[in-house]
Scaffold this active site. Structure first.
Site, PDB file in Angstrom:
ATOM      1  N   CYS A   1       7.846   6.340  -1.444  1.00  0.00           N
ATOM      2  CA  CYS A   1       7.643   5.914  -0.046  1.00  0.00           C
ATOM      3  C   CYS A   1       6.990   6.994   0.809  1.00  0.00           C
ATOM      4  CB  CYS A   1       8.971   5.508   0.579  1.00  0.00           C
ATOM      5  SG  CYS A   1       9.787   4.230  -0.367  1.00  0.00           S
TER       6      CYS A   1
ATOM      7  N   HIS B   1       7.924   4.690   7.823  1.00  0.00           N
ATOM      8  CA  HIS B   1       7.833   3.856   6.622  1.00  0.00           C
ATOM      9  C   HIS B   1       8.700   2.624   6.863  1.00  0.00           C
ATOM     10  CE1 HIS B   1       8.400   2.257   2.718  1.00  0.00           C
ATOM     11  NE2 HIS B   1       9.631   2.708   2.592  1.00  0.00           N
TER      12      HIS B   1
ATOM     13  N   ASN C   1       8.418  -4.348   2.623  1.00  0.00           N
ATOM     14  CA  ASN C   1       8.373  -2.912   2.324  1.00  0.00           C
ATOM     15  C   ASN C   1       7.268  -2.692   1.277  1.00  0.00           C
ATOM     16  OD1 ASN C   1       8.861  -0.394   1.091  1.00  0.00           O
ATOM     17  ND2 ASN C   1      11.071  -0.515   1.411  1.00  0.00           N
TER      18      ASN C   1
END
Ligand code: UT7
Length: 330
Positions: free
Chosen positions: A113, A257, A287
């Site tokens: 991420c 994020h 995501n």
């Protein structure tokens, strides 16, 4: 030393929209559970034949056009992904080929991420140090082909989506553009969010037994990741501000994020900033790991949420564990 700034951004989202209602046909889940626990209403999945390299190339073309440049002006490629087209080579070499570039270098980044921010820090260092004038940084993921879309994988599968974002980094006046990057890792938590197979420590690295055991799917200790995320995000944002002598009041916008809407809201709460100051687009894209920050950044620019002179903080937390922030004077 000269500065480094983002001079163009772009994104690529596959056209196929997958709603929560679509997922309820595949697994035992509900629209309410997904919206309440994650804030996600829909995400994009690629059609067969499209990999992270193709999505990344499309985002890169858009970023180069936004920078009012030609692909041949790019000196180096950094490609962040956890879902490369192949085990090897990395995706960056495909971008080099598909953009028709000369034999410039292409580096793949594997920090999950935080991949885009780690990649951006490489571009920052190269440009500030005078190694290269224009570095292309890409974050791209195709998660959909690697998820367990049955009930057994529902805790992980409902959160992930496919997509790509990119930025061109070029020279700036000292003190303008990217002010600093801050990166951390804590490998003792590697097992709390990982994808085990194929694995070169296994002989062979992929077997029928491994597939039968579902080891080709990501596994996540969700609550544990959540607890660390809500601590590390505010910490690394404060670290970036302190390193440059700023306070929270100076911040124009935080682009985190997009892990989970509840994490984003908790970060705003922990920092004591209005929730509108912490950007979210997870509702529409889910995501997207390394792609989530450059997609969100491009949307912010598109929506006029970032103006010249704004102080922008990008921040990420994820598998590794790794976490990072980048502070930018826009
Ligand atoms: O981007 C990389 C970093 N990743 C993250 O930051 C993700 C962090 N973690 C999370 O976002 C959350 O932990 C999740 C969204 C993944 C899960 O939410 P949660 O509130 O932590 O739920 P849970 O895993 O603790 O599960 C709660 C309940 C369980 O049932 P019982 O044991 O309480 O009866 C699960 O079986 O919800 C059940 N559950 C589901 N129910 C319906 C888990 N997934 C689902 C689902 N649909 N998709």
């Amino acid at each position: 030393m000269r500065g480094a700034k983002i001079i163009g951004t772009g994104k690529a989202l596959p056209p196929r929209v997958v709603t929560n209602a679509d997922l309820t046909k595949l697994m035992d889940t509900t629209e309410e559970w997904i919206v309440q626990r994650t804030g996600i209403r829909e995400r994009r999945f690629v059609d067969p034949g499209t990999g992270a390299a193709a999505l990344g190339t499309e985002a890169a073309r858009a970023a180069i056009a936004a920078a009012k440049m030609e692909p041949r002006d790019i000196d180096f490629i950094v490609f962040a992904t956890v879902s490369p087209d192949y085990f090897f080579p990395g995706c960056g070499v495909y971008v080099q080929e598909w953009l028709g570039l000369p034999t410039i270098g292409a580096l793949d980044v594997r920090t999950q991420c935080t991949g885009f921010l780690y990649g951006l820090s490489v571009a920052e260092a190269y440009v500030k140090g005078g190694f290269f004038d224009h570095v292309l940084v890409i974050g791209a993921e195709v998660h959909s082909t690697g998820l367990d879309l049955s009930t057994a994988g529902r805790d992980v599968s409902v959160i992930f989506g496919d997509g790509a974002g990119a930025a061109v980094v070029g020279p700036a006046e000292p003190g303008d553009g990217i002010l600093s990057s801050h990166m951390h890792a804590e490998g003792k938590y590697a097992k709390d969010l990982m994808l085990e197979a194929p694995a070169s420590i296994e002989h062979p690295r992929l077997s029928h037994e491994m597939l039968d055991a579902g080891r080709q799917y990501p596994k996540m200790n969700g609550r544990y990741v959540f607890t660390h995320a809500v601590r590390r995000f505010p910490e690394v944002i404060r670290e970036a501000l302190a390193a440059n002598g700023f306070s929270l009041e100076d911040l124009s916008i935080v682009i985190p994020h997009q892990a989970n809407l509840r994490i984003t809201q908790a970060v705003a709460g922990a920092l004591g900033v209005p929730v509108e100051k912490v950007f979210s687009n997870i509702e529409k894209v889910g995501n997207t790991t390394a792609a989530s920050i450059p997609i969100a950044l491009d949307e912010c620019i598109e929506q006029g949420k970032i103006r010249k002179g704004d102080l922008v903080c990008l921040a990420a937390f994820g598998s590794g564990f790794t976490w990072a922030s980048t502070l930018i004077r826009w």
